[in-house]
Design a protein around this motif. Structure first.
Motif, PDB file in Angstrom:
ATOM      1  N   SER A 171       2.867  14.014  -9.551  1.00  8.89           N
ATOM      2  CA  SER A 171       3.896  15.052  -9.580  1.00  8.89           C
ATOM      3  C   SER A 171       4.537  15.131 -10.959  1.00  8.89           C
ATOM      4  N   LEU A 172       4.823  13.978 -11.546  1.00 11.96           N
ATOM      5  CA  LEU A 172       5.423  13.940 -12.880  1.00 11.96           C
ATOM      6  C   LEU A 172       4.484  14.528 -13.917  1.00 11.96           C
ATOM      7  N   GLU A 173       3.198  14.181 -13.842  1.00 10.81           N
ATOM      8  CA  GLU A 173       2.227  14.724 -14.799  1.00 10.81           C
ATOM      9  C   GLU A 173       2.122  16.243 -14.666  1.00 10.81           C
ATOM     10  N   GLU A 174       2.147  16.723 -13.425  1.00 12.80           N
ATOM     11  CA  GLU A 174       2.079  18.166 -13.195  1.00 12.80           C
ATOM     12  C   GLU A 174       3.321  18.861 -13.763  1.00 12.80           C
ATOM     13  N   GLU A 175       4.477  18.276 -13.532  1.00 13.55           N
ATOM     14  CA  GLU A 175       5.731  18.848 -14.041  1.00 13.55           C
ATOM     15  C   GLU A 175       5.751  18.833 -15.571  1.00 13.55           C
ATOM     16  N   LEU A 176       5.278  17.745 -16.162  1.00 12.91           N
ATOM     17  CA  LEU A 176       5.230  17.648 -17.617  1.00 12.91           C
ATOM     18  C   LEU A 176       4.301  18.705 -18.204  1.00 12.91           C
ATOM     19  N   GLU A 177       3.158  18.900 -17.561  1.00 15.02           N
ATOM     20  CA  GLU A 177       2.223  19.926 -18.033  1.00 15.02           C
ATOM     21  C   GLU A 177       2.863  21.312 -17.945  1.00 15.02           C
ATOM     22  N   GLU A 231       0.835  -1.205   0.000  1.00 13.38           N
ATOM     23  CA  GLU A 231       0.000   0.000   0.000  1.00 13.38           C
ATOM     24  C   GLU A 231       0.869   1.255   0.000  1.00 13.38           C
ATOM     25  N   SER A 232       1.940   1.220   0.774  1.00 16.64           N
ATOM     26  CA  SER A 232       2.851   2.362   0.847  1.00 16.64           C
ATOM     27  C   SER A 232       3.506   2.620  -0.504  1.00 16.64           C
ATOM     28  N   ILE A 233       3.951   1.564  -1.157  1.00 16.26           N
ATOM     29  CA  ILE A 233       4.580   1.702  -2.474  1.00 16.26           C
ATOM     30  C   ILE A 233       3.567   2.222  -3.483  1.00 16.26           C
ATOM     31  N   SER A 234       2.359   1.673  -3.443  1.00 16.09           N
ATOM     32  CA  SER A 234       1.314   2.111  -4.375  1.00 16.09           C
ATOM     33  C   SER A 234       1.003   3.594  -4.186  1.00 16.09           C
ATOM     34  N   LYS A 235       0.895   4.014  -2.934  1.00 16.22           N
ATOM     35  CA  LYS A 235       0.619   5.423  -2.645  1.00 16.22           C
ATOM     36  C   LYS A 235       1.756   6.304  -3.144  1.00 16.22           C
ATOM     37  N   SER A 236       2.985   5.863  -2.909  1.00 20.97           N
ATOM     38  CA  SER A 236       4.153   6.631  -3.348  1.00 20.97           C
ATOM     39  C   SER A 236       4.188   6.747  -4.870  1.00 20.97           C
ATOM     40  N   VAL A 237       3.904   5.646  -5.555  1.00 20.46           N
ATOM     41  CA  VAL A 237       3.906   5.659  -7.025  1.00 20.46           C
ATOM     42  C   VAL A 237       2.833   6.611  -7.542  1.00 20.46           C
ATOM     43  N   LYS A 238       1.646   6.592  -6.932  1.00 21.28           N
ATOM     44  CA  LYS A 238       0.567   7.492  -7.361  1.00 21.28           C
ATOM     45  C   LYS A 238       0.974   8.954  -7.169  1.00 21.28           C
ATOM     46  N   GLN A 239       1.617   9.245  -6.027  1.00 19.01           N
ATOM     47  CA  GLN A 239       2.056  10.613  -5.771  1.00 19.01           C
ATOM     48  C   GLN A 239       3.129  11.040  -6.767  1.00 19.01           C
ATOM     49  N   LYS A 240       4.079  10.150  -7.044  1.00 14.44           N
ATOM     50  CA  LYS A 240       5.147  10.470  -7.999  1.00 14.44           C
ATOM     51  C   LYS A 240       4.570  10.680  -9.394  1.00 14.44           C
TER      52      LYS A 240
END
Length: 108
Positions: free
Chosen positions: A69-75, A57-66
């Motif tokens: 963040s990546l999508e926001e940075e790309l935009e 669950e922790s890894i999944s949450k971290s991946v979703k947050q990353k």
């Protein structure tokens, strides 16, 4: 293997070794000792399952947050690139207008 994974694994191995050693050195009958070992093994299995689920669950949450963040940075980068492209187009249009004006002088 990450630091957290090694810590969890070390804790589980230490718990298992301690539990088995404690049961083996206890003055009980063989059947009672085997039952205790089986019960302790089941407890360890349950704790490992909980830890694996928590880690997953922790890894999944971290991946979703990353990912967010990546999508926001790309935009953000695409927006900046678009503004820069507009600036380049505007500059090129000005240069083209200047060249057309100079060219008209030579066409008379």
């Amino acid at each position: 293997m990450g630091k957290d994974s090694r810590t969890i694994l070390g804790f589980l191995v230490g718990t298992a070794v301690g539990a088995v050693a404690g049961v083996l050195f206890a003055p009980d009958k063989g059947t009672v000792t085997r039952k205790k070992i089986a019960d302790e093994a089941q407890g360890i299995k349950d704790r490992m399952s909980e830890n694996i689920e928590h880690t997953s669950e922790s890894i999944s949450k971290s991946v979703k947050q990353k990912r967010a963040s990546l999508e926001e940075e790309l935009e953000h980068l695409m927006s900046n690139a678009s503004y820069q492209a507009d600036d380049v187009i505007t500059l090129l249009e000005k240069k083209l207008a200047d060249l057309k004006a100079k060219n008209k002088k030579y066409q008379k």
